[in-house]
Design a protein around this motif. Structure first.
Motif, PDB file in Angstrom:
ATOM      1  N   ASP A  92      -9.547  47.222   5.119  1.00 40.58           N
ATOM      2  CA  ASP A  92      -9.893  46.520   6.275  1.00 40.58           C
ATOM      3  C   ASP A  92      -9.225  46.631   7.468  1.00 40.58           C
ATOM      4  N   THR A 114     -15.240  43.063   7.682  1.00 39.58           N
ATOM      5  CA  THR A 114     -14.506  42.455   6.663  1.00 39.58           C
ATOM      6  C   THR A 114     -15.622  42.161   5.591  1.00 39.58           C
ATOM      7  N   HIS A 140      -8.786  37.426   7.771  1.00 35.34           N
ATOM      8  CA  HIS A 140     -10.034  37.190   7.074  1.00 35.34           C
ATOM      9  C   HIS A 140     -10.409  37.364   5.604  1.00 35.34           C
ATOM     10  N   ASP A 177      -5.767  43.589   9.296  1.00 31.15           N
ATOM     11  CA  ASP A 177      -6.088  42.646  10.591  1.00 31.15           C
ATOM     12  C   ASP A 177      -5.409  41.557  10.429  1.00 31.15           C
TER      13      ASP A 177
HETATM   14 MG    MG Z   1     -12.995  41.729  10.120  1.00 28.61          MG
END
Ligand code: MG
Ligand code: ADP
Length: 280
Positions: free
Chosen positions: A129, A17, A50, A46
């Motif tokens: 990501d 990330t 995040h 994800d």
């Molecule tokens: Mg991550």
């Protein structure tokens, strides 16, 4: 041509990330061949969300979960502006359920690919990501991507982890996406003066050198220069919803990610020249 790159490693906490956010920011600060700033789309696959938090973006609207699960939702419906020249498709906790919900869909592998197809022209780069797993969400990322970048740390057994990851990628992507290539490794939280780090880098380099002649997705894989040094500012920036360039533009982490972006952009030029030569 849009470069669609998944940032993948089945291990958590390796720098996926952090690299997605700061590489996106650094790429968006560079100009493309027509003298305009690169336009970048980042997608969070994800369920921990995040990526949106790191950009400090509102993550309450339609998410990649809606995009994958609801036929009527288009990519445009889910895009929010993260920065100048950076758009974001955010995640949400419900995305964790998508793995099992997707399992019953016939087009479960290439839903993401189909949904982003209409917007590719708007971006030079799309960075995805990935979650720390190799489930259906990651498979959607692999099916939608042309390239993989693997953030990793130079730990004991790092090479074993990477070669296992690559073999899984080859098996997963084989039928779905034969074009997929592993572009490079980003060494994160790197401490280059330790003996272990040097040994791991040598092992990795040897592994890649021995793969150059074989027909594997990692035959052109490079270890990107520079590695990203361990830098506490990189760990602090997310809690302020800032990229490293917002938070501390002169720190080592910002310098490393700016140079990494140049290296990632440069790979593209080489690939393009090869493609042009092949067609000549
Ligand atoms: Mg991550
Ligand atoms: P992943 O997405 O692979 O789980 P993260 O990017 O979230 O990994 O990084 C894991 C943790 O390490 C985070 O707390 C992050 O802030 C920190 N981190 C990442 N890169 C660096 C670095 N170069 N120096 C210091 N801390 C880092």
């Amino acid at each position: 041509m849009t470069r669609i790159i998944s940032l993948l490693n089945q291990k958590g906490g390796v720098g996926k990330t952090t690299t997605t956010v700061n590489l996106a920011a650094a790429i968006a600060a560079e100009k493309n061949d027509s003298g305009k700033f690169n336009k970048v789309l980042v997608i969070d696959l994800d369920p921990q969300t995040h990526l949106g938090l790191h950009f400090g973006t509102d993550t309450t609207g339609a998410s990649v979960y809606d995009l994958l699960m609801d036929e009527s939702v288009t990519a445009k419906d889910t895009i929010v502006k993260a920065r100048k020249n950076i758009d974001l498709i955010t995640s949400e906790v419900d995305l964790a359920a998508a793995e099992s919900e997707l399992a019953s869909k016939t087009d479960r592998h290439d839903l993401l690919s189909k949904k982003i197809a209409p917007i590719l022209d708007s971006y030079e780069y799309i960075l995805i990501d990935c979650p720390p797993s190799l489930g259906l969400l990651t498979i959607n990322a692999l099916a939608a991507s042309k390239e993989l970048i693997v953030p990793m740390q130079t730990h004991f057994l790092a090479l074993q982890g990477v070669s296992r990851l690559f073999e899984t990628v080859q098996a997963l992507a084989g039928g779905l996406n034969p074009q997929l290539e592993v572009t490079g490794i980003v060494l994160c939280m790197h401490e280059k003066n330790t003996k272990l780090a040097r040994e791991v880098v040598d092992d990795l380099q040897g592994f890649f050198d021995s793969s150059r002649e074989s027909n594997v997705p990692w035959k052109n894989c490079v270890i990107f220069d520079p590695p990203i040094r361990r830098c506490v500012k990189l760990a602090e920036a997310p809690s302020f919803g800032q990229t490293i360039f917002d938070y501390e533009p002169d720190c080592a982490g910002a310098k490393d990610y700016a140079k990494l972006a140049e290296s990632v952009i440069a790979v593209h030029r080489v690939v393009d020249v090869e493609v042009v030569n092949e067609h000549a």
